[in-house]
Design a protein around this motif. Sequence first.
Motif, short mmCIF file in Angstrom:
data_model
loop_
_atom_site.label_atom_id
_atom_site.label_comp_id
_atom_site.label_asym_id
_atom_site.label_seq_id
_atom_site.Cartn_x
_atom_site.Cartn_y
_atom_site.Cartn_z
N ALA A 125 0.83 -1.21 0.00
CA ALA A 125 0.00 0.00 0.00
C ALA A 125 0.86 1.26 0.00
O ALA A 125 1.71 1.46 0.86
N GLY A 126 0.63 2.10 -1.00
CA GLY A 126 1.30 3.39 -1.07
C GLY A 126 2.65 3.38 -1.74
O GLY A 126 3.13 4.41 -2.22
N ASP A 127 3.32 2.21 -1.81
CA ASP A 127 4.68 2.18 -2.34
C ASP A 127 4.74 2.58 -3.81
O ASP A 127 5.65 3.27 -4.24
N ILE A 128 3.77 2.13 -4.58
CA ILE A 128 3.79 2.43 -6.00
C ILE A 128 3.53 3.91 -6.24
O ILE A 128 3.93 4.48 -7.25
N VAL A 129 2.89 4.57 -5.28
CA VAL A 129 2.63 6.01 -5.40
C VAL A 129 3.84 6.80 -4.93
O VAL A 129 4.23 7.80 -5.52
N ILE A 130 4.44 6.33 -3.84
CA ILE A 130 5.58 7.05 -3.26
C ILE A 130 6.79 7.00 -4.18
O ILE A 130 7.47 7.99 -4.41
N SER A 131 7.08 5.84 -4.72
CA SER A 131 8.26 5.68 -5.54
C SER A 131 8.05 6.27 -6.94
O SER A 131 6.96 6.23 -7.50
N THR A 132 9.13 6.84 -7.46
CA THR A 132 9.08 7.36 -8.84
C THR A 132 9.93 6.51 -9.77
O THR A 132 10.13 6.89 -10.92
N SER A 133 10.45 5.39 -9.30
CA SER A 133 11.32 4.56 -10.11
C SER A 133 10.62 3.26 -10.49
O SER A 133 10.06 2.58 -9.63
N VAL A 134 10.69 2.90 -11.76
CA VAL A 134 10.08 1.65 -12.19
C VAL A 134 10.83 0.44 -11.62
O VAL A 134 10.29 -0.66 -11.59
N THR A 135 12.07 0.65 -11.17
CA THR A 135 12.83 -0.47 -10.63
C THR A 135 12.57 -0.69 -9.15
O THR A 135 13.15 -1.60 -8.56
N THR A 136 11.73 0.11 -8.53
CA THR A 136 11.51 0.00 -7.09
C THR A 136 11.28 -1.44 -6.65
O THR A 136 10.55 -2.19 -7.29
N ARG A 137 11.87 -1.78 -5.53
CA ARG A 137 11.73 -3.14 -5.01
C ARG A 137 10.36 -3.41 -4.42
O ARG A 137 10.07 -4.54 -4.03
N PHE A 138 9.53 -2.39 -4.34
CA PHE A 138 8.22 -2.55 -3.72
C PHE A 138 7.09 -2.39 -4.73
O PHE A 138 5.92 -2.33 -4.34
N GLY A 139 7.40 -2.29 -5.99
CA GLY A 139 6.38 -2.01 -6.98
C GLY A 139 6.01 -3.19 -7.85
O GLY A 139 6.47 -4.32 -7.65
#
Length: 368
Positions: A128-142
Amino acid sequence: MFRTIISLRVRRLALSAATVLALFAGAILALAFAEEPLTFRDPVSGELTDEEVSTIHNDLTYVLALAAGFGVSDSIALQIWNQLVDSEALGPGDAISYTNGGGAFYPPPDPDVVCGGKAHTKVLWPRAGDIVISTSVTTRFGVYSPFFHFPHQNAAELGALREWGWGTTDRLIGYEAYAWGGPNSMTVMGASCLYTRSVVITAPMAAGSLAAFATYLHALADAYSHLDCIAAMDALGRPWATHTTPPLDQSVPACDYHPRTPQAGDVHGREFYTYTDSLRTDAAIRAVYAELLARSAAGAGRFRPIGLDEPLVGVAGSPTLSRTLAAFVHTWDFDGAAQRRAYADELALAVLAQRQGRWRAYLPVMAR
């Protein structure tokens, strides 16, 4: 902007190799060659930040790039963009010196449509919220985390990243991962609805660029780091792999990791020292170096590469490059990150001291 920052700073520090190196120190997380008890050291300014980094993705990438024949500034770029796949942003305090933020995300699928009769009242992935918070497509939480951090060694996943990293194609075709469960579900392992879909990933780095190539190198290393975990998840019929964190879910030993309290004995800690798992680290390093050598030979290199069986005369006892890489992995356990960094600094100095321009090897032939 990233390359501009690098080039301006490197110009000031390129007077000598010694000068450059003197400046160098709930739930489920998708880590690989996990962040160790060692903070990021800006390879240009020498400033230490508060982000923990991996000695494999960060420090050793610089050494391998130098040994493969890349220039100092390109080796720094490869090092930082490799680490950014995990970190997303690096810099002191709230400042951002380097970032791979950007790209675009698609609207998520409707769980009412894709889950059918399976419970899907609670979103379990992305968190929850990680895909919104992160601006990187490589994020480990997305949604792209399994694709970048747990790729299968096949054409559809690691092969697609390689083609994009090399610039063979300008379209990075990967997949998104989603998971839902009932109100009492806590983690992905307890999800009742797992869903993936193939998409064209819009990344902030251009296909074929050093940034894209470094991103691929990170995924390549992760494919070895997570090899046993991926196989274990495949055996369970899971569509994608992730770490499992006991006691929150049904623990899978090959995937067990304790992100809040990493230690030498967990699944990533065992990738160093004398554990059997460290053999995967050896294989990962050789795979990454092979790619760097190939890229260097394709025109990116400025210097003659150093072979794995070539001695590094600047290191005590003149061990081969291969032996020094094994020493980097097997001499210290997970907690010995500072010692690994110091050893990497020593290796970088030795490489810089003995490498030659590509044309020097041909001068005697030309003279004759």
